[in-house]
Design a protein around this motif. Structure first.
Motif, PDB file in Angstrom:
ATOM      1  N   MET A  52       0.900  -1.301  -0.080  1.00 58.10           N
ATOM      2  CA  MET A  52      -0.053   0.051  -0.043  1.00 58.10           C
ATOM      3  C   MET A  52       0.778   1.262   0.148  1.00 58.10           C
ATOM      4  O   MET A  52       1.791   1.363   0.554  1.00 58.10           O
ATOM      5  N   PHE A  53       0.562   2.279  -0.941  1.00 58.60           N
ATOM      6  CA  PHE A  53       1.359   3.426  -1.085  1.00 58.60           C
ATOM      7  C   PHE A  53       0.921   4.364   0.037  1.00 58.60           C
ATOM      8  O   PHE A  53       0.042   4.691   0.189  1.00 58.60           O
ATOM      9  N   GLU A  54       2.150   4.707   0.928  1.00 57.11           N
ATOM     10  CA  GLU A  54       2.109   5.807   1.804  1.00 57.11           C
ATOM     11  C   GLU A  54       2.542   6.930   1.636  1.00 57.11           C
ATOM     12  O   GLU A  54       3.815   7.067   0.921  1.00 57.11           O
ATOM     13  N   ARG A  55       2.045   8.164   1.764  1.00 58.34           N
ATOM     14  CA  ARG A  55       2.336   9.437   1.487  1.00 58.34           C
ATOM     15  C   ARG A  55       3.152   9.996   2.753  1.00 58.34           C
ATOM     16  O   ARG A  55       2.828   9.562   4.107  1.00 58.34           O
ATOM     17  N   VAL A  56       4.182  11.160   2.513  1.00 56.62           N
ATOM     18  CA  VAL A  56       5.007  11.728   3.847  1.00 56.62           C
ATOM     19  C   VAL A  56       3.857  12.699   4.590  1.00 56.62           C
ATOM     20  O   VAL A  56       2.557  12.745   4.009  1.00 56.62           O
ATOM     21  N   GLY A  57       4.100  13.008   5.793  1.00 61.05           N
ATOM     22  CA  GLY A  57       3.089  13.708   6.478  1.00 61.05           C
ATOM     23  C   GLY A  57       3.160  15.184   5.977  1.00 61.05           C
ATOM     24  O   GLY A  57       4.034  15.443   4.982  1.00 61.05           O
ATOM     25  N   ALA A  58       2.484  15.743   6.671  1.00 61.74           N
ATOM     26  CA  ALA A  58       2.130  17.311   6.189  1.00 61.74           C
ATOM     27  C   ALA A  58       3.315  18.042   6.224  1.00 61.74           C
ATOM     28  O   ALA A  58       3.691  18.975   5.231  1.00 61.74           O
ATOM     29  N   ASP A  59       4.048  17.936   7.366  1.00 64.71           N
ATOM     30  CA  ASP A  59       5.253  18.764   7.538  1.00 64.71           C
ATOM     31  C   ASP A  59       6.511  18.454   6.586  1.00 64.71           C
ATOM     32  O   ASP A  59       6.955  19.366   5.885  1.00 64.71           O
ATOM     33  N   GLU A  60       6.725  17.147   6.039  1.00 64.88           N
ATOM     34  CA  GLU A  60       7.608  17.058   5.231  1.00 64.88           C
ATOM     35  C   GLU A  60       6.929  17.101   3.820  1.00 64.88           C
ATOM     36  O   GLU A  60       8.025  17.683   3.001  1.00 64.88           O
ATOM     37  N   SER A  61       5.664  16.989   3.395  1.00 65.10           N
ATOM     38  CA  SER A  61       5.206  17.421   2.240  1.00 65.10           C
ATOM     39  C   SER A  61       5.463  18.728   1.974  1.00 65.10           C
ATOM     40  O   SER A  61       5.982  19.331   0.924  1.00 65.10           O
ATOM     41  N   ALA A  62       5.171  19.584   3.150  1.00 61.04           N
ATOM     42  CA  ALA A  62       5.595  21.149   2.908  1.00 61.04           C
ATOM     43  C   ALA A  62       7.038  21.413   2.639  1.00 61.04           C
ATOM     44  O   ALA A  62       7.477  22.369   2.071  1.00 61.04           O
ATOM     45  N   ALA A  63       8.030  20.876   3.263  1.00 61.44           N
ATOM     46  CA  ALA A  63       9.485  20.795   3.121  1.00 61.44           C
ATOM     47  C   ALA A  63       9.652  20.593   1.712  1.00 61.44           C
ATOM     48  O   ALA A  63      10.550  21.183   1.305  1.00 61.44           O
ATOM     49  N   LEU A  64       9.086  19.381   1.247  1.00 58.41           N
ATOM     50  CA  LEU A  64       9.465  18.833  -0.160  1.00 58.41           C
ATOM     51  C   LEU A  64       9.016  20.171  -1.074  1.00 58.41           C
ATOM     52  O   LEU A  64       9.724  20.623  -2.325  1.00 58.41           O
ATOM     53  N   GLU A  65       7.873  20.620  -0.935  1.00 58.95           N
ATOM     54  CA  GLU A  65       7.276  21.825  -1.758  1.00 58.95           C
ATOM     55  C   GLU A  65       7.980  22.897  -1.756  1.00 58.95           C
ATOM     56  O   GLU A  65       8.428  23.723  -2.606  1.00 58.95           O
ATOM     57  N   ALA A  66       8.672  23.434  -0.449  1.00 57.49           N
ATOM     58  CA  ALA A  66       9.310  24.498  -0.288  1.00 57.49           C
ATOM     59  C   ALA A  66      10.846  24.248  -1.173  1.00 57.49           C
ATOM     60  O   ALA A  66      11.367  25.096  -1.768  1.00 57.49           O
ATOM     61  N   LEU A  67      11.329  23.090  -1.097  1.00 58.74           N
ATOM     62  CA  LEU A  67      12.655  22.873  -1.649  1.00 58.74           C
ATOM     63  C   LEU A  67      12.362  22.824  -3.364  1.00 58.74           C
ATOM     64  O   LEU A  67      13.084  23.346  -4.033  1.00 58.74           O
ATOM     65  N   ALA A  68      11.368  22.073  -3.633  1.00 59.80           N
ATOM     66  CA  ALA A  68      10.914  22.595  -5.186  1.00 59.80           C
ATOM     67  C   ALA A  68      10.840  23.747  -5.677  1.00 59.80           C
ATOM     68  O   ALA A  68      11.248  24.147  -6.592  1.00 59.80           O
TER      69      ALA A  68
ATOM     70  N   ASP B 245       5.949  12.400  -3.221  1.00 58.39           N
ATOM     71  CA  ASP B 245       5.625  12.315  -1.772  1.00 58.39           C
ATOM     72  C   ASP B 245       5.520  10.996  -1.188  1.00 58.39           C
ATOM     73  O   ASP B 245       4.837  10.874  -0.081  1.00 58.39           O
ATOM     74  N   GLY B 246       5.980   9.933  -1.791  1.00 54.16           N
ATOM     75  CA  GLY B 246       6.112   8.631  -1.097  1.00 54.16           C
ATOM     76  C   GLY B 246       7.024   8.661   0.117  1.00 54.16           C
ATOM     77  O   GLY B 246       8.128   9.101  -0.070  1.00 54.16           O
ATOM     78  N   ALA B 247       6.278   8.023   0.952  1.00 60.53           N
ATOM     79  CA  ALA B 247       7.087   7.805   2.268  1.00 60.53           C
ATOM     80  C   ALA B 247       8.126   6.669   2.120  1.00 60.53           C
ATOM     81  O   ALA B 247       7.966   5.792   2.811  1.00 60.53           O
ATOM     82  N   ASP B 248       8.937   6.737   0.926  1.00 65.21           N
ATOM     83  CA  ASP B 248       9.836   5.400   0.775  1.00 65.21           C
ATOM     84  C   ASP B 248      11.206   6.216   0.301  1.00 65.21           C
ATOM     85  O   ASP B 248      11.287   7.179   0.209  1.00 65.21           O
ATOM     86  N   ALA B 249      12.115   5.291  -0.025  1.00 67.01           N
ATOM     87  CA  ALA B 249      13.291   5.607  -0.544  1.00 67.01           C
ATOM     88  C   ALA B 249      13.344   6.419  -1.878  1.00 67.01           C
ATOM     89  O   ALA B 249      14.083   7.023  -2.349  1.00 67.01           O
ATOM     90  N   ALA B 250      12.327   6.140  -2.790  1.00 67.39           N
ATOM     91  CA  ALA B 250      12.103   6.858  -3.916  1.00 67.39           C
ATOM     92  C   ALA B 250      11.641   7.965  -4.007  1.00 67.39           C
ATOM     93  O   ALA B 250      11.455   8.787  -4.986  1.00 67.39           O
ATOM     94  N   GLY B 251      11.190   8.522  -2.781  1.00 69.36           N
ATOM     95  CA  GLY B 251      10.536  10.020  -2.668  1.00 69.36           C
ATOM     96  C   GLY B 251      11.486  10.917  -2.567  1.00 69.36           C
ATOM     97  O   GLY B 251      12.661  10.798  -2.655  1.00 69.36           O
TER      98      GLY B 251
END
Length: 158
Positions: free
Chosen positions: A1-17, A50-56
């Motif tokens: 089952m695909f899991e997404r990162v949490g809201a804080d990490e998602s916001a950090a990824l968006e800021a980095l992007a 935003d997958g909560a795995d090594a490929a994210g």
């Protein structure tokens, strides 16, 4: 089952992007808007997995012009594997990956080859410059001063 990162990490990824897009645009490269149909333009494409795995993470790819991509797709579809457009298209992608990696590294980003069979010729952005570090291209205080505009002299003298 695909899991997404949490809201804080998602916001950090968006800021980095966002920082990556801004830096590539500051270098003069066209940057594709998220959600823009790639058939309309070419340029740097910054993607968030935003997958909560090594490929994210945050990834950067280069999209050649729609015309070059169409020519390469046609040659490949017709199994014309010796067509020069296929070699050229691959060379363009490799050159742009090197150029974007150099631009981002110069600006303080930590990047590496994505090393992912599903992301050929892409970069993975591991980290950006410190949040305390302003981009080199940001507006400086001395640029905001208007020529000939001075504060009123102190002591009542004009």
């Amino acid at each position: 089952m695909f899991e997404r990162v949490g809201a804080d990490e998602s916001a950090a990824l968006e800021a980095l992007a966002r920082k990556v897009r801004n830096e590539l645009a500051a270098a003069g490269l066209p940057v594709l808007s998220p959600g823009l149909d790639p058939v309309l333009a070419g340029g740097a494409e910054v993607d968030i997995d935003d997958g909560a795995d090594a490929a994210g993470g945050v990834f950067v790819a280069w999209q050649a012009s729609p015309r070059l991509r169409a020519c390469a797709r046609r040659a490949f579809g017709l199994k014309q594997l010796d067509e020069p457009v296929l070699r050229h298209s691959s060379a363009v992608g490799a050159a742009m990956m090197q150029a974007m990696a150099a631009v981002l590294a110069s600006a303080g980003f930590n990047v590496e080859d994505a090393r992912d069979e599903y992301r050929p010729q892409q970069l993975r952005v591991l980290a950006g410059p410190s949040s305390k570090q302003q981009p080199i291209w940001s507006i400086r205080d001395d640029e905001l001063a208007l020529p000939g505009w001075q504060d009123t002299p102190t002591g009542g003298a004009d």
